[in-house]
Design a protein around this motif. Sequence first.
Motif, PDB file in Angstrom:
ATOM      1  N   ALA A 153       0.823  -1.211   0.000  1.00  0.00           N
ATOM      2  CA  ALA A 153       0.000   0.000   0.000  1.00  0.00           C
ATOM      3  C   ALA A 153       0.858   1.263   0.000  1.00  0.00           C
ATOM      4  CB  ALA A 153      -0.929  -0.014   1.212  1.00  0.00           C
ATOM      5  N   LYS A 154       1.920   1.267   0.787  1.00  0.00           N
ATOM      6  CA  LYS A 154       2.751   2.466   0.896  1.00  0.00           C
ATOM      7  C   LYS A 154       3.431   2.807  -0.426  1.00  0.00           C
ATOM      8  CE  LYS A 154       6.372   4.495   3.794  1.00  0.00           C
ATOM      9  NZ  LYS A 154       7.268   4.271   4.958  1.00  0.00           N
ATOM     10  N   VAL A 155       4.016   1.797  -1.078  1.00  0.00           N
ATOM     11  CA  VAL A 155       4.698   2.060  -2.350  1.00  0.00           C
ATOM     12  C   VAL A 155       3.693   2.456  -3.424  1.00  0.00           C
ATOM     13  CG1 VAL A 155       6.075   1.025  -4.196  1.00  0.00           C
ATOM     14  CG2 VAL A 155       6.635   0.555  -1.808  1.00  0.00           C
ATOM     15  N   HIS A 156       2.547   1.782  -3.453  1.00  0.00           N
ATOM     16  CA  HIS A 156       1.559   2.082  -4.489  1.00  0.00           C
ATOM     17  C   HIS A 156       0.962   3.473  -4.319  1.00  0.00           C
ATOM     18  CE1 HIS A 156      -1.513   1.481  -7.487  1.00  0.00           C
ATOM     19  NE2 HIS A 156      -2.454   1.728  -6.606  1.00  0.00           N
ATOM     20  N   ASN A 157       0.687   3.876  -3.091  1.00  0.00           N
ATOM     21  CA  ASN A 157      -0.014   5.137  -2.854  1.00  0.00           C
ATOM     22  C   ASN A 157       0.906   6.340  -2.665  1.00  0.00           C
ATOM     23  OD1 ASN A 157      -2.766   4.160  -2.860  1.00  0.00           O
ATOM     24  ND2 ASN A 157      -2.296   3.158  -0.919  1.00  0.00           N
ATOM     25  N   LEU A 158       2.077   6.117  -2.079  1.00  0.00           N
ATOM     26  CA  LEU A 158       2.900   7.257  -1.683  1.00  0.00           C
ATOM     27  C   LEU A 158       4.310   7.254  -2.264  1.00  0.00           C
ATOM     28  CD1 LEU A 158       1.931   7.327   2.114  1.00  0.00           C
ATOM     29  CD2 LEU A 158       0.970   8.727   0.272  1.00  0.00           C
ATOM     30  N   GLY A 159       4.818   6.101  -2.638  1.00  0.00           N
ATOM     31  CA  GLY A 159       6.215   6.032  -3.058  1.00  0.00           C
ATOM     32  C   GLY A 159       6.393   5.528  -4.467  1.00  0.00           C
ATOM     33  N   HIS A 160       7.591   5.057  -4.755  1.00  0.00           N
ATOM     34  CA  HIS A 160       7.925   4.476  -6.050  1.00  0.00           C
ATOM     35  C   HIS A 160       8.735   3.211  -5.813  1.00  0.00           C
ATOM     36  CE1 HIS A 160       6.632   8.100  -8.167  1.00  0.00           C
ATOM     37  NE2 HIS A 160       7.366   8.811  -7.323  1.00  0.00           N
ATOM     38  N   PRO A 161       8.533   2.168  -6.617  1.00  0.00           N
ATOM     39  CA  PRO A 161       9.386   0.981  -6.479  1.00  0.00           C
ATOM     40  C   PRO A 161      10.823   1.328  -6.844  1.00  0.00           C
ATOM     41  CG  PRO A 161       8.016   0.820  -8.450  1.00  0.00           C
ATOM     42  CD  PRO A 161       7.528   2.014  -7.689  1.00  0.00           C
ATOM     43  N   PRO A 162      11.802   0.789  -6.122  1.00  0.00           N
ATOM     44  CA  PRO A 162      13.201   1.149  -6.387  1.00  0.00           C
ATOM     45  C   PRO A 162      13.733   0.630  -7.715  1.00  0.00           C
ATOM     46  CG  PRO A 162      13.072  -0.582  -4.735  1.00  0.00           C
ATOM     47  CD  PRO A 162      11.664  -0.109  -4.973  1.00  0.00           C
TER      48      PRO A 162
END
Length: 375
Positions: free
Chosen positions: A268-277
């Motif tokens: 959820a955090k990467v999908h909504n707020l961040g980017h995959p490395p």
Amino acid sequence: MADSVFSSLPGAVLPESVDDRPDVVRVPFHYGDPIREQRALEGGRAVVDESDLGIVSLAGDDRLQLLHSLTSQDLARLAPGASAETLVLDPHGRVEYAARVLDDGETTWLILDPGYAAPLAAWLDRMRFMLRVEVTDRTSEYAVVASTRVIDDLPVAAPSGVRLDWHDPWAAVVAGGWQYAVSDHPGAQRTWIESIVERDRLPEVVALVDAGVVAASGSLAAEALRIAAWRPRQIAEADERTIPHELDWLRTAVHLEKGCYRGQETVAKVHNLGHPPRRVVMLHLDGSDAVLPPHGAVVTAERDGVEREVGHVTSSAIHHDLGPVALAVIKRAVPSELVLSIRADDTVVAAAQQTIVPQGAGATADVARLPRLGR
């Protein structure tokens, strides 16, 4: 290391080893003409021996509840005969297992890449606690034969009256999923069916090939079609750091609106707020030197006159239409228009990128940014 019964077919060429795993069956790479076999497979005229895959069964009234609570997909109401895909993630959201899922109304069947069935079965058995579930590694009893259409003549297992044909959901974004890739997705043309058969009935499939009912295609043909469809596979594309977003796996294996499961916070955090490395890309390879880079080959990009490592090749093949192609996982910050280089033995192969997961993948939530202090 055992050889598949398909190795008795004329022209069968087997790998020299299977990752030094004595418990994994060797299946034929090809039968003399990989390109012809690829076209036959794509046209629905051939089958592929996938008897190296693992199979786990879950029996009991709480089987779907167990899988639903532990994995990334919504499986609570999976209908008999319906196909799904799910991931077991670690607490940090990294992929531990990727399973194809099929339920026949009495038993749930999981198909896994080679070497993953036994450890997954052991883990699921430890996690069932008081639930009414019996987990069994069935790899020694059952095998998989794949094709691009349903073949009625195959002796497909149906212990509860439902044919155990798993249909790959990759052709569309499933309910609760998300696609980072471009709208014109080559996976939309993909049909792939993995049929579970009793292992001692595999000679009947070989007999169908001998009789000319169907042809046999090797694993190289299947890989070429998979790569062209941008379809990730755990044994190839995933490593110990992989999160689903990097491989566009939210498309079919993750339900973004289901309840809590291990690793959900990272998803959820990467999908909504961040980017995959990192991000997976399709590479169109320069075929001048007739070199096909192997799994793990280093991918580099030039910066300030210096070649720097930016990722690695995960799969490669010669496609009958696209030519030499590969999938690679590279750093997110690498510009999409940059031509990359691959080190393959003593040869450097140029590679043009085709975007699968874009640089801006993730951060889908519309969260207002706070003003910086001093402004």
